[in-house]
Design a protein around this motif. Sequence first.
Motif, PDB file in Angstrom:
ATOM      1  N   MET A  52      -2.549  -3.850  11.239  1.00 41.28           N
ATOM      2  CA  MET A  52      -2.375  -4.150  10.052  1.00 41.28           C
ATOM      3  C   MET A  52      -2.590  -2.830   9.343  1.00 41.28           C
ATOM      4  O   MET A  52      -3.662  -1.966   9.637  1.00 41.28           O
ATOM      5  CB  MET A  52      -3.432  -5.203   9.453  1.00 41.28           C
ATOM      6  CG  MET A  52      -3.659  -5.465   8.050  1.00 41.28           C
ATOM      7  SD  MET A  52      -2.247  -6.100   7.105  1.00 41.28           S
ATOM      8  CE  MET A  52      -2.451  -7.597   7.567  1.00 41.28           C
ATOM      9  N   MET A  54      -2.738  -1.026   5.590  1.00 46.39           N
ATOM     10  CA  MET A  54      -2.926  -1.106   4.094  1.00 46.39           C
ATOM     11  C   MET A  54      -3.060   0.011   3.501  1.00 46.39           C
ATOM     12  O   MET A  54      -3.910   0.953   3.974  1.00 46.39           O
ATOM     13  CB  MET A  54      -4.042  -2.232   3.993  1.00 46.39           C
ATOM     14  CG  MET A  54      -4.007  -3.494   4.420  1.00 46.39           C
ATOM     15  SD  MET A  54      -5.244  -4.476   4.175  1.00 46.39           S
ATOM     16  CE  MET A  54      -6.561  -3.708   4.801  1.00 46.39           C
ATOM     17  N   GLU A  64      -0.989  -2.529  -0.817  1.00 50.00           N
ATOM     18  CA  GLU A  64       0.273  -2.646  -0.222  1.00 50.00           C
ATOM     19  C   GLU A  64       0.163  -2.458   1.407  1.00 50.00           C
ATOM     20  O   GLU A  64      -1.005  -2.041   1.832  1.00 50.00           O
ATOM     21  CB  GLU A  64       1.230  -1.547  -0.407  1.00 50.00           C
ATOM     22  CG  GLU A  64       1.638  -1.277  -2.060  1.00 50.00           C
ATOM     23  CD  GLU A  64       2.263   0.008  -2.167  1.00 50.00           C
ATOM     24  OE1 GLU A  64       2.907  -0.111  -3.305  1.00 50.00           O
ATOM     25  OE2 GLU A  64       2.235   0.752  -1.384  1.00 50.00           O
ATOM     26  N   HIS A  65       0.699  -3.455   2.065  1.00 47.00           N
ATOM     27  CA  HIS A  65       0.700  -3.303   3.562  1.00 47.00           C
ATOM     28  C   HIS A  65       1.922  -3.182   4.344  1.00 47.00           C
ATOM     29  O   HIS A  65       2.883  -3.676   3.760  1.00 47.00           O
ATOM     30  CB  HIS A  65      -0.201  -4.448   4.146  1.00 47.00           C
ATOM     31  CG  HIS A  65       0.630  -6.028   4.082  1.00 47.00           C
ATOM     32  ND1 HIS A  65       0.622  -6.605   2.864  1.00 47.00           N
ATOM     33  CD2 HIS A  65       1.562  -6.479   4.828  1.00 47.00           C
ATOM     34  CE1 HIS A  65       1.183  -7.918   3.124  1.00 47.00           C
ATOM     35  NE2 HIS A  65       1.855  -7.794   4.204  1.00 47.00           N
ATOM     36  N   TYR A  88      -3.601 -12.728  12.179  1.00 42.07           N
ATOM     37  CA  TYR A  88      -2.492 -12.191  11.012  1.00 42.07           C
ATOM     38  C   TYR A  88      -0.998 -12.710  11.513  1.00 42.07           C
ATOM     39  O   TYR A  88      -0.708 -12.651  12.626  1.00 42.07           O
ATOM     40  CB  TYR A  88      -2.475 -10.772  10.629  1.00 42.07           C
ATOM     41  CG  TYR A  88      -3.825 -10.092  10.217  1.00 42.07           C
ATOM     42  CD1 TYR A  88      -4.467 -10.606   9.037  1.00 42.07           C
ATOM     43  CD2 TYR A  88      -4.354  -9.022  11.020  1.00 42.07           C
ATOM     44  CE1 TYR A  88      -5.488  -9.972   8.593  1.00 42.07           C
ATOM     45  CE2 TYR A  88      -5.418  -8.650  10.619  1.00 42.07           C
ATOM     46  CZ  TYR A  88      -5.968  -8.992   9.262  1.00 42.07           C
ATOM     47  OH  TYR A  88      -7.139  -8.217   9.018  1.00 42.07           O
ATOM     48  N   ASP A  92       3.065  -9.595   8.992  1.00 36.87           N
ATOM     49  CA  ASP A  92       2.256  -8.803   8.058  1.00 36.87           C
ATOM     50  C   ASP A  92       1.648  -7.575   8.936  1.00 36.87           C
ATOM     51  O   ASP A  92       0.878  -7.212   8.397  1.00 36.87           O
ATOM     52  CB  ASP A  92       1.297  -9.762   7.496  1.00 36.87           C
ATOM     53  CG  ASP A  92       1.803 -10.364   6.449  1.00 36.87           C
ATOM     54  OD1 ASP A  92       2.727 -10.137   5.744  1.00 36.87           O
ATOM     55  OD2 ASP A  92       1.114 -11.731   6.177  1.00 36.87           O
ATOM     56  N   THR A  93       2.031  -7.388  10.070  1.00 37.20           N
ATOM     57  CA  THR A  93       1.487  -6.371  10.869  1.00 37.20           C
ATOM     58  C   THR A  93       2.974  -5.696  11.696  1.00 37.20           C
ATOM     59  O   THR A  93       3.952  -6.252  11.606  1.00 37.20           O
ATOM     60  CB  THR A  93       0.737  -6.922  12.104  1.00 37.20           C
ATOM     61  OG1 THR A  93       1.554  -7.773  13.003  1.00 37.20           O
ATOM     62  CG2 THR A  93      -0.598  -7.614  11.660  1.00 37.20           C
ATOM     63  N   TRP A 112       4.665   5.753   1.898  1.00 37.65           N
ATOM     64  CA  TRP A 112       5.227   5.246   3.021  1.00 37.65           C
ATOM     65  C   TRP A 112       6.479   5.994   3.346  1.00 37.65           C
ATOM     66  O   TRP A 112       7.025   6.543   2.688  1.00 37.65           O
ATOM     67  CB  TRP A 112       5.617   3.884   2.392  1.00 37.65           C
ATOM     68  CG  TRP A 112       4.445   2.935   2.114  1.00 37.65           C
ATOM     69  CD1 TRP A 112       4.119   2.518   0.606  1.00 37.65           C
ATOM     70  CD2 TRP A 112       3.557   2.105   2.906  1.00 37.65           C
ATOM     71  NE1 TRP A 112       3.032   1.649   0.826  1.00 37.65           N
ATOM     72  CE2 TRP A 112       2.716   1.313   2.017  1.00 37.65           C
ATOM     73  CE3 TRP A 112       3.378   2.064   4.434  1.00 37.65           C
ATOM     74  CZ2 TRP A 112       1.510   0.611   2.588  1.00 37.65           C
ATOM     75  CZ3 TRP A 112       2.470   1.294   4.843  1.00 37.65           C
ATOM     76  CH2 TRP A 112       1.667   0.522   3.791  1.00 37.65           C
ATOM     77  N   HIS A 118       7.170  -2.519   3.530  1.00 35.63           N
ATOM     78  CA  HIS A 118       5.821  -2.701   3.200  1.00 35.63           C
ATOM     79  C   HIS A 118       5.873  -3.620   1.897  1.00 35.63           C
ATOM     80  O   HIS A 118       6.893  -3.759   1.425  1.00 35.63           O
ATOM     81  CB  HIS A 118       5.244  -1.430   2.931  1.00 35.63           C
ATOM     82  CG  HIS A 118       5.715  -0.566   1.647  1.00 35.63           C
ATOM     83  ND1 HIS A 118       6.876   0.282   1.986  1.00 35.63           N
ATOM     84  CD2 HIS A 118       5.393  -0.359   0.344  1.00 35.63           C
ATOM     85  CE1 HIS A 118       7.175   0.967   0.602  1.00 35.63           C
ATOM     86  NE2 HIS A 118       6.358   0.191  -0.209  1.00 35.63           N
ATOM     87  N   ASP A 121       0.934  -6.181  -2.435  1.00 33.30           N
ATOM     88  CA  ASP A 121      -0.017  -7.267  -2.612  1.00 33.30           C
ATOM     89  C   ASP A 121      -0.611  -7.530  -4.166  1.00 33.30           C
ATOM     90  O   ASP A 121      -1.751  -7.941  -4.339  1.00 33.30           O
ATOM     91  CB  ASP A 121      -1.417  -7.196  -1.755  1.00 33.30           C
ATOM     92  CG  ASP A 121      -0.691  -7.266  -0.028  1.00 33.30           C
ATOM     93  OD1 ASP A 121       0.119  -8.406   0.005  1.00 33.30           O
ATOM     94  OD2 ASP A 121      -1.146  -6.322   0.638  1.00 33.30           O
TER      95      ASP A 121
END
Length: 122
Positions: A52, A54, A64-65, A88, A92-93, A112, A118, A121
Amino acid sequence: MTETWTVDGAPLASDETGAVLRARISTGHLETWLTSESGRMLAFVTNTERAMVMLLDGEGDPGEHAADPEATGSSDGFVLSNGQNDTYPDADTVPLDQAFRIVEHVVREGSWPADAHHVSDR
């Protein structure tokens, strides 16, 4: 201007990022927080297969992730420094090697990678 990022108060060069994260993982530190001089924060939490990642603008920012929109299922074993063991969705990873590349790019460029998915959130 390039941001200066630190891990545990020690400056981090982008070309050292992968080695620093790998060393931390090898000693059981699956959660790493990088902080920049501007107050931004970059979280990296891994189960040694996926991570994960972020990027937050500061404390309290949902941020953001990194995402893997094609992935299905979920993975556990994301152990936080407080002992909490998270699960998770794989979407999301990202795979560990991709996570290293993303973190290195953010440390080097401040953003990024263009080809990294990405999700905001915020």
